[in-house]
Design a protein around this motif. Structure first.
Motif, PDB file in Angstrom:
ATOM      1  N   THR A 123      47.001  48.414  31.384  1.00  0.00           N
ATOM      2  CA  THR A 123      46.265  49.653  31.135  1.00  0.00           C
ATOM      3  C   THR A 123      44.817  49.512  31.578  1.00  0.00           C
ATOM      4  OG1 THR A 123      45.644  49.042  28.883  1.00  0.00           O
ATOM      5  CG2 THR A 123      47.705  50.272  29.158  1.00  0.00           C
ATOM      6  N   GLY A 124      44.474  48.345  32.101  1.00  0.00           N
ATOM      7  CA  GLY A 124      43.118  48.114  32.565  1.00  0.00           C
ATOM      8  C   GLY A 124      43.046  46.833  33.368  1.00  0.00           C
ATOM      9  N   PHE A 125      41.878  46.569  33.924  1.00  0.00           N
ATOM     10  CA  PHE A 125      41.701  45.329  34.662  1.00  0.00           C
ATOM     11  C   PHE A 125      40.302  44.782  34.436  1.00  0.00           C
ATOM     12  CE2 PHE A 125      39.712  48.182  37.569  1.00  0.00           C
ATOM     13  CZ  PHE A 125      38.827  47.439  38.326  1.00  0.00           C
ATOM     14  N   TYR A 126      40.185  43.483  34.667  1.00  0.00           N
ATOM     15  CA  TYR A 126      38.923  42.784  34.455  1.00  0.00           C
ATOM     16  C   TYR A 126      38.690  41.856  35.635  1.00  0.00           C
ATOM     17  CZ  TYR A 126      35.360  39.926  32.183  1.00  0.00           C
ATOM     18  OH  TYR A 126      34.198  39.269  31.871  1.00  0.00           O
ATOM     19  N   ARG A 127      37.498  41.898  36.155  1.00  0.00           N
ATOM     20  CA  ARG A 127      37.091  40.979  37.220  1.00  0.00           C
ATOM     21  C   ARG A 127      36.354  39.850  36.537  1.00  0.00           C
ATOM     22  NH1 ARG A 127      32.636  39.750  40.339  1.00  0.00           N
ATOM     23  NH2 ARG A 127      33.036  39.328  42.525  1.00  0.00           N
ATOM     24  N   GLY A 128      37.014  38.710  36.465  1.00  0.00           N
ATOM     25  CA  GLY A 128      36.431  37.564  35.798  1.00  0.00           C
ATOM     26  C   GLY A 128      35.217  37.038  36.543  1.00  0.00           C
ATOM     27  N   THR A 129      34.613  36.047  35.972  1.00  0.00           N
ATOM     28  CA  THR A 129      33.481  35.389  36.614  1.00  0.00           C
ATOM     29  C   THR A 129      33.880  33.956  36.884  1.00  0.00           C
ATOM     30  OG1 THR A 129      32.579  34.823  34.448  1.00  0.00           O
ATOM     31  CG2 THR A 129      31.766  36.833  35.482  1.00  0.00           C
ATOM     32  N   ILE A 136      41.151  38.166  39.109  1.00  0.00           N
ATOM     33  CA  ILE A 136      41.330  39.577  38.780  1.00  0.00           C
ATOM     34  C   ILE A 136      42.502  39.630  37.805  1.00  0.00           C
ATOM     35  CG2 ILE A 136      41.807  41.885  39.631  1.00  0.00           C
ATOM     36  CD1 ILE A 136      39.134  40.659  40.650  1.00  0.00           C
ATOM     37  N   ILE A 137      42.246  40.209  36.643  1.00  0.00           N
ATOM     38  CA  ILE A 137      43.187  40.158  35.529  1.00  0.00           C
ATOM     39  C   ILE A 137      43.517  41.575  35.079  1.00  0.00           C
ATOM     40  CG2 ILE A 137      43.471  39.347  33.147  1.00  0.00           C
ATOM     41  CD1 ILE A 137      41.216  37.239  33.944  1.00  0.00           C
TER      42      ILE A 137
END
Length: 159
Positions: A123-129, A136-137
Motif C-alpha cells: 500500500t506504499g513504498f519507502y526509499r531506504g538510505t 526500495i521497499i
C-alpha cells in the motif's frame, strides 16, 4: 497514484522518522520517531547502487532472503508472461533517475497486481538510505505504537 500514496502515508509520519530498519527474518520494516514507532509488513523490490550506476532486482540479490522478494518475483513473473522482457533482467545500468523510474514502475506493477490478483499487500513504498546500496521497499498496513503502548493501524484500500 504513487504520489497520492506517499502523501497519504505522510499522515502517520512517512519520511520524517529519526531512523528506520528492516528485519528480513520477520519481514517487518520499523520507523522510529521521538514519540512512537511504526511497523509494517515489507518486501524489497530492488536496490540502486550509485557507485556502480546500477539497479538490482530483489529476486536476483543474494543478500535478500527469498521471502523478502516475493513481490519482486511476482512482478518478474508477470513481465515474463506478458512479454515485458526489460523487466525480467536481474541487473541493469541505471543512474539515480533511472533507478527511481525502475522503482516507480515496479511499485506500480506491484500495486496493479495487488488490485488484479491480490497477490501482494503493498500500500506504499519507502526509499531506504544507505551508502553503497539504496533499497526500495514496499510495505502494507502500518501500525504506529505510541510511547504509552497504544496502537492504531493505518490502512489504505487500493482495490
Amino acid at each position: 497514484m504513487i504520489e497520492q500514496l506517499t502523501q497519504a502515508h505522510k499522515s502517520w509520519g512517512l519520511g520524517s522518522a529519526d531512523r528506520w530498519g528492516l528485519d528480513q527474518r520477520t519481514g517487518l520494516i520499523t520507523w522510529t520517531f521521538p514519540d512512537k514507532i511504526a511497523t509494517a509488513p515489507a518486501q524489497i523490490v530492488g536496490s540502486h547502487h550509485p557507485s556502480a550506476a546500477s539497479w538490482l532486482r530483489a529476486w536476483a540479490d543474494e543478500s535478500i532472503l527469498p521471502d523478502m522478494s516475493r513481490e519482486a518475483r511476482a512482478v518478474r513473473d508477470w513481465a515474463e508472461e506478458h512479454g515485458h522482457l526489460a523487466l525480467t533482467r536481474p541487473k541493469v545500468d541505471a543512474d539515480e533517475e533511472q533507478a527511481a523510474a525502475f522503482a516507480a514502475l515496479a511499485l506500480a506493477l506491484a500495486l496493479a497486481l495487488a488490485l488484479a490478483l491480490r497477490i501482494t499487500e503493498a500500500t506504499g513504498f519507502y526509499r531506504g538510505t544507505g551508502g553503497t546500496s539504496i533499497p526500495i521497499i514496499t510495505f502494507g498496513d502500518v501500525t504506529p505504537t505510541a510511547e504509552d503502548g497504544t496502537t492504531s493501524t493505518f490502512t489504505m484500500d487500493i482495490g
